[in-house]
Design a protein around this motif. Structure first.
Motif, PDB file in Angstrom:
ATOM      1  N   CYS A 119     -48.974 -45.965   8.226  1.00  0.00           N
ATOM      2  CA  CYS A 119     -49.577 -44.486   8.234  1.00  0.00           C
ATOM      3  C   CYS A 119     -47.845 -43.543   8.084  1.00  0.00           C
ATOM      4  O   CYS A 119     -46.913 -43.613   8.043  1.00  0.00           O
ATOM      5  CB  CYS A 119     -49.606 -43.756   9.521  1.00  0.00           C
ATOM      6  SG  CYS A 119     -49.770 -42.393   9.723  1.00  0.00           S
ATOM      7  N   LEU A 126     -50.401 -50.355   9.980  1.00  0.00           N
ATOM      8  CA  LEU A 126     -51.931 -50.415   9.818  1.00  0.00           C
ATOM      9  C   LEU A 126     -52.049 -51.792   9.144  1.00  0.00           C
ATOM     10  O   LEU A 126     -51.992 -52.474   8.548  1.00  0.00           O
ATOM     11  CB  LEU A 126     -52.662 -48.884   8.663  1.00  0.00           C
ATOM     12  CG  LEU A 126     -52.047 -48.012   8.756  1.00  0.00           C
ATOM     13  CD1 LEU A 126     -52.540 -47.293   8.250  1.00  0.00           C
ATOM     14  CD2 LEU A 126     -52.743 -47.434  10.217  1.00  0.00           C
ATOM     15  N   CYS A 152     -53.188 -43.255   9.922  1.00  0.00           N
ATOM     16  CA  CYS A 152     -53.982 -44.029  10.479  1.00  0.00           C
ATOM     17  C   CYS A 152     -54.656 -43.239  11.106  1.00  0.00           C
ATOM     18  O   CYS A 152     -55.095 -41.856  11.152  1.00  0.00           O
ATOM     19  CB  CYS A 152     -52.575 -44.091  11.918  1.00  0.00           C
ATOM     20  SG  CYS A 152     -52.193 -42.865  12.693  1.00  0.00           S
ATOM     21  N   PRO A 153     -55.910 -43.701  11.905  1.00  0.00           N
ATOM     22  CA  PRO A 153     -57.219 -42.918  12.507  1.00  0.00           C
ATOM     23  C   PRO A 153     -56.423 -41.649  13.184  1.00  0.00           C
ATOM     24  O   PRO A 153     -57.574 -40.469  13.023  1.00  0.00           O
ATOM     25  CB  PRO A 153     -58.243 -43.877  13.813  1.00  0.00           C
ATOM     26  CG  PRO A 153     -57.727 -45.164  12.993  1.00  0.00           C
ATOM     27  CD  PRO A 153     -56.536 -45.161  12.454  1.00  0.00           C
ATOM     28  N   ASP A 154     -55.821 -41.596  14.014  1.00  0.00           N
ATOM     29  CA  ASP A 154     -55.423 -40.684  14.583  1.00  0.00           C
ATOM     30  C   ASP A 154     -54.332 -39.211  13.965  1.00  0.00           C
ATOM     31  O   ASP A 154     -55.006 -37.896  13.799  1.00  0.00           O
ATOM     32  CB  ASP A 154     -54.119 -40.554  15.743  1.00  0.00           C
ATOM     33  CG  ASP A 154     -55.091 -40.960  17.420  1.00  0.00           C
ATOM     34  OD1 ASP A 154     -56.242 -41.014  16.932  1.00  0.00           O
ATOM     35  OD2 ASP A 154     -54.487 -41.748  17.593  1.00  0.00           O
ATOM     36  N   ARG A 156     -54.827 -38.993  10.953  1.00  0.00           N
ATOM     37  CA  ARG A 156     -56.579 -38.722  10.023  1.00  0.00           C
ATOM     38  C   ARG A 156     -57.101 -37.354  10.049  1.00  0.00           C
ATOM     39  O   ARG A 156     -57.822 -36.940   9.768  1.00  0.00           O
ATOM     40  CB  ARG A 156     -57.072 -40.357   9.045  1.00  0.00           C
ATOM     41  CG  ARG A 156     -58.109 -39.669   8.109  1.00  0.00           C
ATOM     42  CD  ARG A 156     -58.810 -40.674   7.951  1.00  0.00           C
ATOM     43  NE  ARG A 156     -57.693 -41.999   7.901  1.00  0.00           N
ATOM     44  CZ  ARG A 156     -58.374 -43.262   8.623  1.00  0.00           C
ATOM     45  NH1 ARG A 156     -59.782 -43.286   8.502  1.00  0.00           N
ATOM     46  NH2 ARG A 156     -57.672 -44.531   7.676  1.00  0.00           N
ATOM     47  N   ARG A 157     -57.548 -37.723  12.057  1.00  0.00           N
ATOM     48  CA  ARG A 157     -58.289 -36.860  11.887  1.00  0.00           C
ATOM     49  C   ARG A 157     -58.066 -35.182  12.371  1.00  0.00           C
ATOM     50  O   ARG A 157     -57.863 -34.529  12.162  1.00  0.00           O
ATOM     51  CB  ARG A 157     -58.427 -37.581  13.379  1.00  0.00           C
ATOM     52  CG  ARG A 157     -59.956 -36.334  14.419  1.00  0.00           C
ATOM     53  CD  ARG A 157     -59.952 -37.668  15.265  1.00  0.00           C
ATOM     54  NE  ARG A 157     -60.035 -39.480  16.051  1.00  0.00           N
ATOM     55  CZ  ARG A 157     -59.764 -40.000  15.882  1.00  0.00           C
ATOM     56  NH1 ARG A 157     -59.096 -39.734  16.692  1.00  0.00           N
ATOM     57  NH2 ARG A 157     -60.469 -41.245  15.696  1.00  0.00           N
ATOM     58  N   SER A 160     -57.470 -33.944   9.234  1.00  0.00           N
ATOM     59  CA  SER A 160     -58.489 -33.526   8.379  1.00  0.00           C
ATOM     60  C   SER A 160     -59.120 -32.061   9.313  1.00  0.00           C
ATOM     61  O   SER A 160     -59.228 -30.596   8.522  1.00  0.00           O
ATOM     62  CB  SER A 160     -59.974 -34.558   8.821  1.00  0.00           C
ATOM     63  OG  SER A 160     -59.638 -35.385   8.229  1.00  0.00           O
TER      64      SER A 160
END
Lengths: 166, 142
Positions: A119, A126, A152-154, A156-157, A160
């Protein structure tokens, strides 16, 4: 007198026997032969390992990345791996020169390491994901998606939500 | 006698053993011998019907439990020296039948294999390539 036609045809067209092993053998481009693997496109979905009929493909997770292993001596060249590979990282070449001496039996192995990504924001490990997957998922790229792709998803959230990715 | 061993060096006879094969590799072996396009007899070899005459043994199939004793019996009838070729991935590794309860192979657990020709089935040219390697070994042994 039918033999005269056969004789004439044989003289005109030459022998029907292929020159191999004294010359080259014609091989169709679509011939299913030795499997080739491109680690830059692999996304580590393990689908090829799952569908492999002969159990020739093994993936193992190690510290430095995802280790891909194929033993050609148990591959049946069915092409399922190439068919189900989402990014076409695994393909079948038309190379059929696979015969070998018994001493080399366990050397008929191809090994590749698919590196993990990290990340860009927090450094978490990842799954691998090449640019090919990005292309497939979004039908094109832009700087924003490029940036989000390597998070990483966190993170990215968060990116965003806070709007910094815009 | 010297004359015969010199001649034998150039003309090994082939013998097929089916160790529980699906017949795919056997069809390809028949193709290499019977179809003028591939014609394995250019290499000086010929298929024979009796294990007593054989010099190069071509084994197909994963060595099923049912056929194991028969294969070993026929194999032991082949006079030494001989060269063993495993045709197809089944005798080499077990292939799709690997780790099955009905399979005793891979074949090199029981027989000394010299050349492996992987493929499912290998194409006739690949078999010819394997036989060419076996003939090189045969020339040293005979």
């Amino acid at each position: 007198m039918a033999f005269l036609k056969i004789l004439f045809d044989n003289l005109r067209e030459g022998p029907a026997t292929e020159a191999f092993p004294f010359g080259e053998a014609a091989t169709p481009d679509a011939y299913r032969g030795k499997v080739t693997f491109d680690e830059t496109n692999c996304v580590g979905c393990n689908m090829c390992e799952h569908v492999c009929a002969g159990g020739a493909i093994r993936f193992s997770e190690k510290e430095d990345g995802l280790h891909f292993l194929i033993w050609h001596n148990t591959c049946i060249s069915c092409g399922l791996c190439a068919h189900y590979c989402p990014t076409k990282a695994i393909k079948l070449s038309n190379d059929w020169h696979l015969s070998h001496l018994q001493e080399e039996k366990y050397e008929q192995v191809d090994h590749a390491v698919v590196p993990y990504r990290h990340c860009t924001s927090c450094g978490e490990r990842l799954q691998p994901g090449g640019p090919m997957l990005h292309q497939l998922a979004f039908k094109g790229t832009n700087p924003r998606s490029q940036r989000l792709m390597n998070m990483c998803p966190d993170c990215r959230r968060k990116a965003s939500y806070s709007g910094e990715a815009l | 006698m010297d004359f015969f061993s010199k001649a034998a060096r150039k003309s090994p006879w082939l013998y097929r053993i089916n160790a529980g094969s699906c017949n795919g590799c056997d069809v390809e072996l028949a193709t290499t011998a019977c179809i003028p396009r591939y014609d394995v007899e250019r290499l000086g070899c010929q298929y024979c019907g009796s294990p007593k005459h054989a010099d190069i043994v071509l084994i197909t199939g994963p060595l099923t439990a049912r056929v194991k004793d028969k294969v070993l019996r026929v194999y032991n009838e082949i006079p030494d020296p001989k060269v063993t070729v495993a045709v197809g991935i089944c005798p080499i590794s077990g292939g799709v039948f690997r780790e099955s309860y009905a399979i005793e192979g891979p074949i090199d657990r029981y027989l000394p294999v010299d050349v492996n020709v992987p493929g499912c089935p290998p194409r006739p040219q690949a078999i010819i390539e394997g036989i060419a390697k076996a003939i090189e070994i045969w020339a040293k042994r005979a």
